[in-house]
Write a protein that holds these residues in place. Structure first.
Motif, mmCIF file in Angstrom:
data_model
loop_
_atom_site.group_PDB
_atom_site.id
_atom_site.type_symbol
_atom_site.label_atom_id
_atom_site.label_comp_id
_atom_site.label_asym_id
_atom_site.label_seq_id
_atom_site.Cartn_x
_atom_site.Cartn_y
_atom_site.Cartn_z
ATOM 1 N N MET A 1 0.841 -1.176 0.000
ATOM 2 C CA MET A 1 0.000 0.000 0.000
ATOM 3 C C MET A 1 0.888 1.242 0.000
ATOM 4 O O MET A 1 1.931 1.267 0.630
ATOM 5 C CB MET A 1 -0.899 -0.006 1.256
ATOM 6 N N ARG A 2 0.427 2.263 -0.681
ATOM 7 C CA ARG A 2 1.151 3.531 -0.742
ATOM 8 C C ARG A 2 1.174 4.188 0.620
ATOM 9 O O ARG A 2 0.244 4.048 1.409
ATOM 10 C CB ARG A 2 0.468 4.463 -1.736
ATOM 11 N N ILE A 3 2.244 4.932 0.902
ATOM 12 C CA ILE A 3 2.394 5.542 2.223
ATOM 13 C C ILE A 3 1.351 6.626 2.460
ATOM 14 O O ILE A 3 0.823 6.755 3.579
ATOM 15 C CB ILE A 3 3.830 6.079 2.445
ATOM 16 N N ASP A 4 1.003 7.387 1.434
ATOM 17 C CA ASP A 4 -0.022 8.420 1.630
ATOM 18 C C ASP A 4 -1.381 7.804 1.932
ATOM 19 O O ASP A 4 -2.128 8.271 2.786
ATOM 20 C CB ASP A 4 -0.091 9.368 0.433
ATOM 21 N N LYS A 5 -1.682 6.719 1.270
ATOM 22 C CA LYS A 5 -2.953 6.032 1.512
ATOM 23 C C LYS A 5 -2.970 5.411 2.906
ATOM 24 O O LYS A 5 -3.992 5.436 3.598
ATOM 25 C CB LYS A 5 -3.188 4.953 0.454
ATOM 26 N N TYR A 6 -1.833 4.880 3.354
ATOM 27 C CA TYR A 6 -1.756 4.292 4.689
ATOM 28 C C TYR A 6 -1.999 5.348 5.762
ATOM 29 O O TYR A 6 -2.767 5.120 6.700
ATOM 30 C CB TYR A 6 -0.393 3.622 4.897
ATOM 31 N N LEU A 7 -1.351 6.499 5.637
ATOM 32 C CA LEU A 7 -1.529 7.563 6.625
ATOM 33 C C LEU A 7 -2.974 8.061 6.661
ATOM 34 O O LEU A 7 -3.489 8.429 7.712
ATOM 35 C CB LEU A 7 -0.569 8.719 6.348
ATOM 36 N N TRP A 8 -3.634 8.035 5.530
ATOM 37 C CA TRP A 8 -5.050 8.396 5.478
ATOM 38 C C TRP A 8 -5.900 7.286 6.096
ATOM 39 O O TRP A 8 -6.826 7.565 6.870
ATOM 40 C CB TRP A 8 -5.459 8.652 4.029
ATOM 41 N N CYS A 9 -5.574 6.031 5.809
ATOM 42 C CA CYS A 9 -6.346 4.895 6.324
ATOM 43 C C CYS A 9 -6.289 4.788 7.842
ATOM 44 O O CYS A 9 -7.267 4.388 8.473
ATOM 45 C CB CYS A 9 -5.859 3.582 5.709
ATOM 46 N N VAL A 10 -5.155 5.106 8.442
ATOM 47 C CA VAL A 10 -5.040 5.016 9.893
ATOM 48 C C VAL A 10 -5.339 6.358 10.573
ATOM 49 O O VAL A 10 -4.967 6.574 11.714
ATOM 50 C CB VAL A 10 -3.666 4.457 10.337
ATOM 51 N N ARG A 11 -5.998 7.245 9.835
ATOM 52 C CA ARG A 11 -6.606 8.470 10.361
ATOM 53 C C ARG A 11 -5.639 9.515 10.899
ATOM 54 O O ARG A 11 -5.953 10.245 11.826
ATOM 55 C CB ARG A 11 -7.638 8.131 11.425
ATOM 56 N N TYR A 12 -4.458 9.617 10.326
ATOM 57 C CA TYR A 12 -3.581 10.707 10.707
ATOM 58 C C TYR A 12 -3.879 11.952 9.883
ATOM 59 O O TYR A 12 -3.603 13.063 10.311
ATOM 60 C CB TYR A 12 -2.114 10.318 10.570
ATOM 61 N N TYR A 13 -4.411 11.759 8.699
ATOM 62 C CA TYR A 13 -4.797 12.880 7.837
ATOM 63 C C TYR A 13 -6.263 12.728 7.474
ATOM 64 O O TYR A 13 -6.748 11.620 7.249
ATOM 65 C CB TYR A 13 -3.933 12.928 6.567
ATOM 66 N N LYS A 14 -6.950 13.855 7.403
ATOM 67 C CA LYS A 14 -8.382 13.851 7.153
ATOM 68 C C LYS A 14 -8.701 13.441 5.719
ATOM 69 O O LYS A 14 -9.702 12.766 5.468
ATOM 70 C CB LYS A 14 -8.938 15.248 7.442
ATOM 71 N N THR A 15 -7.873 13.857 4.787
ATOM 72 C CA THR A 15 -8.075 13.473 3.392
ATOM 73 C C THR A 15 -6.789 12.871 2.837
ATOM 74 O O THR A 15 -5.695 13.118 3.354
ATOM 75 C CB THR A 15 -8.451 14.688 2.516
ATOM 76 N N ARG A 16 -6.943 12.096 1.795
ATOM 77 C CA ARG A 16 -5.767 11.497 1.182
ATOM 78 C C ARG A 16 -4.919 12.566 0.507
ATOM 79 O O ARG A 16 -3.681 12.456 0.465
ATOM 80 C CB ARG A 16 -6.215 10.439 0.168
#
Length: 130
Positions: free
Chosen positions: A1-16
């Motif tokens: 999985m892409r790192i940006d998508k992972y950070l979005w999936c685990v709720r560190y960022y509100k949007t991808r």
């Protein structure tokens, strides 16, 4: 999985898109190296990123299929961020609220004059003490 998508999936960022922008601004590192948004992650990787004046350090446990609920986030990562970072942020918030209450906006002319008078009076008292 892409790192940006992972950070979005685990709720560190509100949007991808926000996660992607953070990667593009070199705010995200993967195992000590600056990571582009398309960098793939695997379990065991260590991700470090700066958000809201806190440097987060997380270890990837598993890769989710999709964005997960807030209660399930701990299944996919271990947060190794030092507690001192959160305490420092709390102190910053307290110091800002001490000067001016939230929502009051900029000082008015009257506020500025009152502050000037207060400083002037304070300086007069120091001169009298000497």
């Amino acid at each position: 999985m892409r790192i940006d998508k992972y950070l979005w999936c685990v709720r560190y960022y509100k949007t991808r898109n926000m996660a992607t922008e953070a990667c593009k601004k070199n705010q995200v590192t993967l195992n000590g190296n600056v990571a582009k948004p398309s960098k793939d992650i695997i379990p065991g990787d260590k991700i470090t990123f700066r958000k809201d004046q806190i440097t987060y350090i997380i270890k990837v446990l598993a890769v989710p299929d999709n964005r997960v609920g807030a209660k399930l986030v701990d299944l996919y990562r271990i947060d190794e961020t030092p507690i001192e970072a959160f305490e420092h942020l709390e102190m910053l918030k307290l110091s800002k609220s001490h000067y001016r209450k939230f929502g009051e906006g900029r000082p008015t002319k009257k506020d500025r004059r009152d502050l000037d008078d207060f400083e002037f009076d304070f300086n007069d008292e120091e001169n009298e003490i000497e």
